[in-house]
Design an enzyme around this catalytic site. Structure first.
Site, PDB file in Angstrom:
ATOM      1  N   ARG A   1       9.683  -4.498   3.455  1.00  0.00           N
ATOM      2  CA  ARG A   1      10.038  -5.891   4.241  1.00  0.00           C
ATOM      3  C   ARG A   1      10.953  -5.580   5.496  1.00  0.00           C
ATOM      4  O   ARG A   1      10.477  -4.941   6.357  1.00  0.00           O
ATOM      5  CB  ARG A   1      10.684  -6.889   3.315  1.00  0.00           C
ATOM      6  CG  ARG A   1      10.263  -8.320   3.857  1.00  0.00           C
ATOM      7  CD  ARG A   1      11.235  -9.468   2.952  1.00  0.00           C
ATOM      8  NE  ARG A   1      10.826  -9.286   1.482  1.00  0.00           N
ATOM      9  CZ  ARG A   1      10.738 -10.674   0.714  1.00  0.00           C
ATOM     10  NH1 ARG A   1      11.095 -11.730   1.417  1.00  0.00           N
ATOM     11  NH2 ARG A   1      10.488 -10.409  -0.406  1.00  0.00           N
TER      12      ARG A   1
ATOM     13  N   ILE B   1      10.756  -3.166  -4.992  1.00  0.00           N
ATOM     14  CA  ILE B   1      10.447  -1.736  -4.657  1.00  0.00           C
ATOM     15  C   ILE B   1      11.429  -1.453  -3.246  1.00  0.00           C
ATOM     16  O   ILE B   1      11.453  -0.513  -2.870  1.00  0.00           O
ATOM     17  CB  ILE B   1       8.945  -1.388  -4.360  1.00  0.00           C
ATOM     18  CG1 ILE B   1       8.501  -2.581  -3.168  1.00  0.00           C
ATOM     19  CG2 ILE B   1       8.169  -1.607  -5.347  1.00  0.00           C
ATOM     20  CD1 ILE B   1       7.180  -1.963  -2.553  1.00  0.00           C
ATOM     21  N   ASP B   2      11.997  -2.588  -2.351  1.00  0.00           N
ATOM     22  CA  ASP B   2      12.555  -2.591  -1.244  1.00  0.00           C
ATOM     23  C   ASP B   2      13.956  -2.139  -1.355  1.00  0.00           C
ATOM     24  O   ASP B   2      14.423  -1.607  -0.097  1.00  0.00           O
ATOM     25  CB  ASP B   2      12.488  -3.814  -0.584  1.00  0.00           C
ATOM     26  CG  ASP B   2      11.145  -4.509  -0.421  1.00  0.00           C
ATOM     27  OD1 ASP B   2      10.349  -3.898  -0.473  1.00  0.00           O
ATOM     28  OD2 ASP B   2      11.096  -5.615  -0.406  1.00  0.00           O
TER      29      ASP B   2
ATOM     30  N   GLY C   1       7.835 -10.358  -5.007  1.00  0.00           N
ATOM     31  CA  GLY C   1       6.816  -9.175  -5.154  1.00  0.00           C
ATOM     32  C   GLY C   1       6.918  -8.245  -6.488  1.00  0.00           C
ATOM     33  O   GLY C   1       8.253  -8.499  -6.988  1.00  0.00           O
TER      34      GLY C   1
ATOM     35  N   ASP D   1      16.437  -3.569  -1.407  1.00  0.00           N
ATOM     36  CA  ASP D   1      17.301  -4.291  -0.458  1.00  0.00           C
ATOM     37  C   ASP D   1      18.358  -5.197  -0.814  1.00  0.00           C
ATOM     38  O   ASP D   1      18.398  -6.012  -0.210  1.00  0.00           O
ATOM     39  CB  ASP D   1      16.135  -4.819   0.450  1.00  0.00           C
ATOM     40  CG  ASP D   1      15.433  -5.831  -0.094  1.00  0.00           C
ATOM     41  OD1 ASP D   1      15.421  -5.923  -1.201  1.00  0.00           O
ATOM     42  OD2 ASP D   1      14.775  -6.692   0.623  1.00  0.00           O
TER      43      ASP D   1
ATOM     44  N   HIS E   1       1.311  19.385  13.113  1.00  0.00           N
ATOM     45  CA  HIS E   1       1.174  17.962  12.912  1.00  0.00           C
ATOM     46  C   HIS E   1       2.199  17.200  13.476  1.00  0.00           C
ATOM     47  O   HIS E   1       3.222  17.890  13.438  1.00  0.00           O
ATOM     48  CB  HIS E   1       0.730  17.613  11.299  1.00  0.00           C
ATOM     49  CG  HIS E   1       1.858  18.174  10.559  1.00  0.00           C
ATOM     50  ND1 HIS E   1       1.629  19.005   9.663  1.00  0.00           N
ATOM     51  CD2 HIS E   1       3.217  17.559  10.525  1.00  0.00           C
ATOM     52  CE1 HIS E   1       2.899  19.269   8.999  1.00  0.00           C
ATOM     53  NE2 HIS E   1       3.712  18.620   9.653  1.00  0.00           N
TER      54      HIS E   1
ATOM     55  N   ARG F   1      -0.768  14.213   5.331  1.00  0.00           N
ATOM     56  CA  ARG F   1      -0.345  15.343   6.121  1.00  0.00           C
ATOM     57  C   ARG F   1      -1.375  16.539   6.121  1.00  0.00           C
ATOM     58  O   ARG F   1      -1.485  16.968   7.031  1.00  0.00           O
ATOM     59  CB  ARG F   1       0.925  15.813   5.326  1.00  0.00           C
ATOM     60  CG  ARG F   1       1.518  17.019   6.310  1.00  0.00           C
ATOM     61  CD  ARG F   1       2.744  17.297   5.336  1.00  0.00           C
ATOM     62  NE  ARG F   1       3.447  18.524   6.002  1.00  0.00           N
ATOM     63  CZ  ARG F   1       4.832  18.622   6.245  1.00  0.00           C
ATOM     64  NH1 ARG F   1       5.566  17.603   5.795  1.00  0.00           N
ATOM     65  NH2 ARG F   1       5.050  19.828   6.556  1.00  0.00           N
TER      66      ARG F   1
ATOM     67  N   GLY G   1      15.655 -13.685  -2.882  1.00  0.00           N
ATOM     68  CA  GLY G   1      15.325 -14.930  -2.870  1.00  0.00           C
ATOM     69  C   GLY G   1      15.143 -15.619  -4.180  1.00  0.00           C
ATOM     70  O   GLY G   1      15.642 -16.626  -4.551  1.00  0.00           O
TER      71      GLY G   1
ATOM     72  N   ARG H   1       5.341 -16.648  -5.514  1.00  0.00           N
ATOM     73  CA  ARG H   1       6.172 -17.302  -4.603  1.00  0.00           C
ATOM     74  C   ARG H   1       6.044 -18.797  -4.659  1.00  0.00           C
ATOM     75  O   ARG H   1       4.818 -19.200  -4.721  1.00  0.00           O
ATOM     76  CB  ARG H   1       6.089 -16.770  -3.244  1.00  0.00           C
ATOM     77  CG  ARG H   1       6.235 -15.317  -3.150  1.00  0.00           C
ATOM     78  CD  ARG H   1       6.640 -14.535  -1.745  1.00  0.00           C
ATOM     79  NE  ARG H   1       7.076 -13.281  -1.965  1.00  0.00           N
ATOM     80  CZ  ARG H   1       6.311 -12.119  -1.916  1.00  0.00           C
ATOM     81  NH1 ARG H   1       5.180 -12.223  -1.734  1.00  0.00           N
ATOM     82  NH2 ARG H   1       6.874 -11.069  -2.090  1.00  0.00           N
TER      83      ARG H   1
ATOM     84  N   GLY I   1       9.417  15.371   4.744  1.00  0.00           N
ATOM     85  CA  GLY I   1       9.769  16.061   5.947  1.00  0.00           C
ATOM     86  C   GLY I   1       9.179  15.629   7.152  1.00  0.00           C
ATOM     87  O   GLY I   1       8.720  16.348   8.049  1.00  0.00           O
TER      88      GLY I   1
ATOM     89  N   MET J   1       6.118   0.211   3.063  1.00  0.00           N
ATOM     90  CA  MET J   1       6.430  -1.220   2.722  1.00  0.00           C
ATOM     91  C   MET J   1       7.918  -1.063   2.750  1.00  0.00           C
ATOM     92  O   MET J   1       8.755  -0.216   3.132  1.00  0.00           O
ATOM     93  CB  MET J   1       6.036  -1.760   1.278  1.00  0.00           C
ATOM     94  CG  MET J   1       4.644  -2.276   1.501  1.00  0.00           C
ATOM     95  SD  MET J   1       4.532  -3.035  -0.192  1.00  0.00           S
ATOM     96  CE  MET J   1       2.993  -4.302   0.212  1.00  0.00           C
TER      97      MET J   1
HETATM   98  P1  ADP Z   1      12.461 -11.826  -3.590  1.00  0.00           P
HETATM   99  O1  ADP Z   1      12.797 -12.533  -4.808  1.00  0.00           O
HETATM  100  O2  ADP Z   1      11.531 -10.770  -3.917  1.00  0.00           O
HETATM  101  O3  ADP Z   1      13.579 -11.888  -2.476  1.00  0.00           O
HETATM  102  P2  ADP Z   1      11.137 -14.175  -2.222  1.00  0.00           P
HETATM  103  O4  ADP Z   1      12.326 -14.137  -1.164  1.00  0.00           O
HETATM  104  O5  ADP Z   1       9.785 -14.243  -1.805  1.00  0.00           O
HETATM  105  O6  ADP Z   1      11.193 -12.803  -3.109  1.00  0.00           O
HETATM  106  O7  ADP Z   1      11.575 -15.225  -3.413  1.00  0.00           O
HETATM  107  C1  ADP Z   1      10.992 -15.583  -4.544  1.00  0.00           C
HETATM  108  C2  ADP Z   1      10.641 -16.937  -4.882  1.00  0.00           C
HETATM  109  O8  ADP Z   1      12.289 -17.341  -5.085  1.00  0.00           O
HETATM  110  C3  ADP Z   1      10.474 -17.785  -3.864  1.00  0.00           C
HETATM  111  O9  ADP Z   1       8.845 -18.008  -3.670  1.00  0.00           O
HETATM  112  C4  ADP Z   1      11.146 -19.326  -3.963  1.00  0.00           C
HETATM  113  O10 ADP Z   1      10.273 -20.001  -5.143  1.00  0.00           O
HETATM  114  C5  ADP Z   1      12.505 -18.880  -4.404  1.00  0.00           C
HETATM  115  N1  ADP Z   1      13.358 -18.788  -3.713  1.00  0.00           N
HETATM  116  C6  ADP Z   1      13.580 -18.046  -2.509  1.00  0.00           C
HETATM  117  N2  ADP Z   1      14.711 -18.392  -1.735  1.00  0.00           N
HETATM  118  C7  ADP Z   1      15.020 -19.743  -2.386  1.00  0.00           C
HETATM  119  C8  ADP Z   1      16.105 -20.640  -2.171  1.00  0.00           C
HETATM  120  N3  ADP Z   1      17.158 -20.218  -1.092  1.00  0.00           N
HETATM  121  N4  ADP Z   1      16.602 -21.383  -2.834  1.00  0.00           N
HETATM  122  C9  ADP Z   1      15.694 -21.722  -4.091  1.00  0.00           C
HETATM  123  N5  ADP Z   1      14.646 -20.787  -4.318  1.00  0.00           N
HETATM  124  C10 ADP Z   1      14.437 -19.670  -3.529  1.00  0.00           C
HETATM  125  O1  F6P Z   2       9.018  -7.121  -1.638  1.00  0.00           O
HETATM  126  C1  F6P Z   2       8.402  -6.389  -1.987  1.00  0.00           C
HETATM  127  C2  F6P Z   2       7.018  -6.241  -0.830  1.00  0.00           C
HETATM  128  O2  F6P Z   2       6.171  -5.441  -1.098  1.00  0.00           O
HETATM  129  C3  F6P Z   2       7.716  -5.870   0.486  1.00  0.00           C
HETATM  130  O3  F6P Z   2       7.822  -4.474   0.784  1.00  0.00           O
HETATM  131  C4  F6P Z   2       6.696  -6.489   1.465  1.00  0.00           C
HETATM  132  O4  F6P Z   2       7.003  -6.854   2.746  1.00  0.00           O
HETATM  133  C5  F6P Z   2       6.081  -7.779   0.436  1.00  0.00           C
HETATM  134  O5  F6P Z   2       6.578  -7.672  -0.682  1.00  0.00           O
HETATM  135  C6  F6P Z   2       4.612  -7.947   0.759  1.00  0.00           C
HETATM  136  O6  F6P Z   2       4.518  -9.204  -0.205  1.00  0.00           O
HETATM  137  P1  F6P Z   2       2.851  -9.836  -0.305  1.00  0.00           P
HETATM  138  O7  F6P Z   2       2.487  -8.955  -1.568  1.00  0.00           O
HETATM  139  O8  F6P Z   2       3.198 -10.969  -0.419  1.00  0.00           O
HETATM  140  O9  F6P Z   2       2.124  -9.324   0.871  1.00  0.00           O
END
Ligand code: ADP
Ligand code: F6P
Length: 324
Positions: free
Chosen positions: A175, A130-131, A15, A133, A220, A158, A108, A76, A189, A173
């Site tokens: 995830r 943005i997450d 994302g 995480d 509210h 609000r 990922g 992706r 708040g 958002m």
């Molecule tokens: P983020 O990087 O935000 O966590 P994704 O999980 O969608 O987003 O991963 C982005 C891209 O990274 C995936 O579409 C894929 O191409 C690659 N990717 C994710 N996981 C793996 C993995 N285990 N091995 C190799 N490539 C990966």
């Molecule tokens: O990882 C960023 C994010 O915006 C998450 O908050 C959300 O779950 C996901 O990407 C949405 O992905 P997409 O743009 O594929 O709908």
């Protein structure tokens, strides 16, 4: 002896996040300052496999620091999850003379970078999501802009919620993570905050809280619902039926990913991007840049991906106390 790096690539993956352009700009300009050439890889790992690769110079990133999204585009890529896709990616890097790669994205994307490093392409991950995480870092590029965008939107909901004496379920958002929800919950708040890490799905508790707050005179009732819990429309219908209080759901969605990055995102992205460029120049590989205790640091990708992150219990408990 560390591998000599002459040319690197940079891509954004997963994302998009506000501040990614500032990170790309920093990777390009710091690498050029280090005497290293830079190629931009379009559309994440997809563009790598399709050889959508362009030469970049200092002017390629002019007028980008203030722009949301990513000028390299993002995607992706299912094929890159396969060993064959990863092998093809490594061969394409070699064909284009790319010795190292900066991957701006989330966990990922770092897993992909880890695979490329094992195949001989030096890789560095920069946390862009943005997450918020990513466990190895206290900050990820884009979070500040996203929570500010969400906070402003929630303030607006609000106003109308108060005027109509309604309950509002507002979905943000994140995830599977509740950081955007927690921060907005505190900043706006909100009366209730539903986080994937904390919510036990006992809706009766929520319903009782809404009824009690109405009795206490609250006009509210704002419920911030994290995307990881979801189902806000159905939740609103159930709450309205159980409480007799008009209830509306608002799903903020992708507006949270757009917009001009805040100062914090521009600065953090600039420093993280430069740091990644320096790591490659030093011959490092399989590392992720992070921000911890006021300093920029880096971790082995394998260790970074194994780390766990949770919601801070004290911050969560304060959010509950302040909502009385
Ligand atoms: P983020 O990087 O935000 O966590 P994704 O999980 O969608 O987003 O991963 C982005 C891209 O990274 C995936 O579409 C894929 O191409 C690659 N990717 C994710 N996981 C793996 C993995 N285990 N091995 C190799 N490539 C990966
Ligand atoms: O990882 C960023 C994010 O915006 C998450 O908050 C959300 O779950 C996901 O990407 C949405 O992905 P997409 O743009 O594929 O709908």
């Amino acid at each position: 002896m560390a591998k000599e790096i002459k040319t690197i690539g940079v891509l954004t993956s997963g994302g998009d996040a506000p501040g990614m352009n500032a990170a790309i700009r920093a990777v390009v300009r710091k690498s050029l300052a280090n005497g290293i050439k830079v190629k931009g890889i379009m559309k994440g790992y997809n563009g790598l496999l399709n050889e959508e690769i362009v030469d970049m110079d200092a002017r390629s990133v002019s007028d980008t620091i203030q722009r949301g999204g990513t000028v390299l585009y993002t995607a992706r890529c299912a094929e890159f999850r396969t060993p064959e896709g990863q092998q093809k990616g490594a061969e394409i890097c070699k064909k284009h003379g790319i010795d190292g790669l900066v991957v701006i994205g989330g966990d990922g994307s770092f897993a992909g970078a880890q695979k490329l490093a094992a195949l001989g392409v030096s890789t560095i991950g920069v946390p862009g999501t943005i997450d918020l995480d990513i466990a190895c870092t206290e900050y990820t590029i884009g979070f500040d802009t996203a929570v500010n965008t969400a906070m402003e939107a929630i303030d607006k909901v609000r106003d109308t919620s108060t005027s109509h004496e309604r309950c509002s379920i507002i979905e943000v958002m994140g995830r599977d993570a509740g950081y955007i929800a927690l921060w907005c919950g505190i900043a706006n708040g909100a009366e209730d905050i539903l986080l994937p890490e904390k919510y036990n799905h006992d809706e009766q508790v929520l319903i009782n809280n809404i009824i009690n707050n109405r009795k206490k005179g609250k006009k509210h009732h704002i419920v911030i619902n994290a995307e990881g819990i979801g189902h806000s429309e159905a939740m609103a219908r159930r709450i309205e039926a159980a409480t007799g209080i008009e209830t509306r759901a608002t799903i903020l969605g992708h507006m949270q990913r757009g917009g001009s990055p805040t100062c914090r995102d521009r600065v953090t992205a600039s420093i993280m991007g430069a740091y990644a460029a320096d790591l490659l120049a030093q011959g490092k590989s399989n590392r992720v840049v992070g921000y911890r205790n006021g300093s920029y640091v880096d971790f082995d990708i394998d260790e970074a991906l194994a780390m766990q992150k949770g919601i801070n219990d004290y911050e969560y408990s304060v959010s509950r106390v302040l909502a009385i």
